[in-house]
Design a protein around this motif. Structure first.
Motif, PDB file in Angstrom:
ATOM      1  N   PRO A  69     -21.116 -46.740  76.780  1.00 54.93           N
ATOM      2  CA  PRO A  69     -22.506 -46.707  77.347  1.00 54.93           C
ATOM      3  C   PRO A  69     -22.811 -47.285  78.813  1.00 54.93           C
ATOM      4  CG  PRO A  69     -22.341 -47.658  75.109  1.00 54.93           C
ATOM      5  CD  PRO A  69     -20.857 -47.746  75.832  1.00 54.93           C
ATOM      6  N   THR A  96     -24.341 -39.982  74.146  1.00 54.88           N
ATOM      7  CA  THR A  96     -25.820 -40.370  74.364  1.00 54.88           C
ATOM      8  C   THR A  96     -26.001 -39.774  75.906  1.00 54.88           C
ATOM      9  OG1 THR A  96     -25.213 -42.538  72.940  1.00 54.88           O
ATOM     10  CG2 THR A  96     -27.528 -42.219  74.706  1.00 54.88           C
ATOM     11  N   VAL A 137     -29.473 -44.143  78.687  1.00 54.95           N
ATOM     12  CA  VAL A 137     -27.908 -44.492  78.587  1.00 54.95           C
ATOM     13  C   VAL A 137     -27.106 -43.024  78.580  1.00 54.95           C
ATOM     14  CG1 VAL A 137     -26.331 -45.594  76.886  1.00 54.95           C
ATOM     15  CG2 VAL A 137     -28.699 -46.390  77.144  1.00 54.95           C
ATOM     16  N   HIS A 139     -23.178 -41.859  77.961  1.00 58.65           N
ATOM     17  CA  HIS A 139     -21.903 -41.985  77.251  1.00 58.65           C
ATOM     18  C   HIS A 139     -21.328 -40.704  76.499  1.00 58.65           C
ATOM     19  CE1 HIS A 139     -20.465 -44.632  73.520  1.00 58.65           C
ATOM     20  NE2 HIS A 139     -19.559 -44.265  74.436  1.00 58.65           N
TER      21      HIS A 139
END
Length: 333
Positions: A69, A96, A137, A139
């Motif tokens: 992340p 994410t 974020v 990810h």
């Protein structure tokens, strides 16, 4: 995602070296990652598990970058200017965040969690990737698939697919390429492949029926998982040789664990990888780089990106030689 290293190494079997953590009494080799900065003191870095000395490919999967992340407020997120590809398909998969994709086919799409974006750049394509303003974020993973020789000049293509989750025995599985656990992806590939996200609930064990002709790789994102008895740590990739018809995954922890399962029939062709190009010879790479630098129609143009395209790095001073995977060990007597 582009390989935006300022001085990209020649990527082939035998180089660069990373690490293999042997798993005793197991059909699994555990590959460790190396950290690769994507440029600048605040920029993202990625964990690269393919290619490396111990293994260049798993099936036709030839490149695996795992990132996040990542706190976008700290690093600025992803902003990869238009760049070229040849001889491969790119597979974007997020956990994410959100990434805006534009390519020279005219595609304008968004990469979102649980949604597959697959781009084919055979003879040549270019694209840009930018994390969106609403992303806090970031990810996910960026994967490449090598095209076999007969399709290495395939035309440009872009496919988007949202797999429905399959729930079995405390696990949730999203199959984005190939077939697994009764689910099948309609997305076209040029060699037999498998790609799936697997989330294991706490204290969950599953046994998945798999094709024994496939080799497999389990890239662990989070948690602690055993693959065919071999423990994996986050960011490690467990390589499973062909021959198993059942793949056992176990989460021994009190929290969830998430992994990507990649597979395919062994890719027997030798390839050369340098920067964002895959070819078969040094001359293939030299020609692709020259065409990109000359703004050839080979790669087209990306419309809508607010900036200049990436310049190609300088070529190495040595001839880039094609290689394949290390020889497979002989079966036991």
């Amino acid at each position: 995602m582009s390989n935006v290293e300022a001085e990209p190494v020649e990527m082939r079997s035998g180089e660069p070296v990373d690490g293999v953590r042997p798993a005793e009494a197991s059909p699994v080799d555990v590959l460790t990652a190396r950290n690769v900065p994507l440029g600048g003191p605040r920029a993202m870095s990625v964990r690269r598990t393919l290619p490396q000395r111990a293994r260049t490919l798993i099936g036709a999967w030839c490149f695996a970058d795992h990132y996040g992340p990542d706190d976008v407020a700290r690093t600025g997120g992803m902003n990869v200017a238009p760049h070229p590809h040849t001889g491969l398909q790119t597979v974007s998969w997020l956990f994410t965040g959100e990434i805006e994709h534009r390519d020279s086919l005219g595609s304008h799409a968004f990469v979102r969690p649980g949604e597959l974006n697959l781009m084919t750049g055979g003879r040549g394509i270019s694209h840009s990737e930018v994390s969106t303003a609403r992303t806090t974020v970031l990810h996910g993973v960026q994967l490449w698939v090598a095209l076999p020789g007969e399709h290495r000049d395939a035309g440009r293509d872009f496919q988007h697919y949202v797999p429905e989750p399959v729930r079995i025995d405390g696990a949730e599985i999203r199959v984005f390429l190939g077939s697994l656990a009764g689910a099948a992806s309609p997305v076209r590939t040029f060699t037999p492949l498998l790609g799936a996200e697997i989330v294991l609930g706490p204290r969950t064990e599953i046994a998945l029926a798999v094709d024994p002709a496939f080799e497999h790789g389990v890239l662990l994102d989070s948690g602690h998982v055993r693959v065919a008895g071999a423990p994996l740590r986050p960011a490690e990739l467990g390589y499973v040789r062909p021959g198993l018809d059942t793949l056992e995954l176990a989460n021994d922890s009190d929290g969830p664990a998430r992994a990507l399962l990649l597979g395919g029939t062994p890719f027997e062709e030798e390839i050369v990888m340098w920067w964002n190009f895959i070819g078969r010879t040094h001359e293939d790479i030299v020609r692709a780089r020259a065409d990109w630098e000359a703004a050839s129609d080979r790669f087209g143009a990306v419309e809508g990106y607010p900036g200049d395209r990436l310049a190609a790095p300088a070529l190495p001073n040595a001839t880039i030689k094609p290689r394949g995977n290390p020889p497979r060990p002989a079966p036991p007597l």
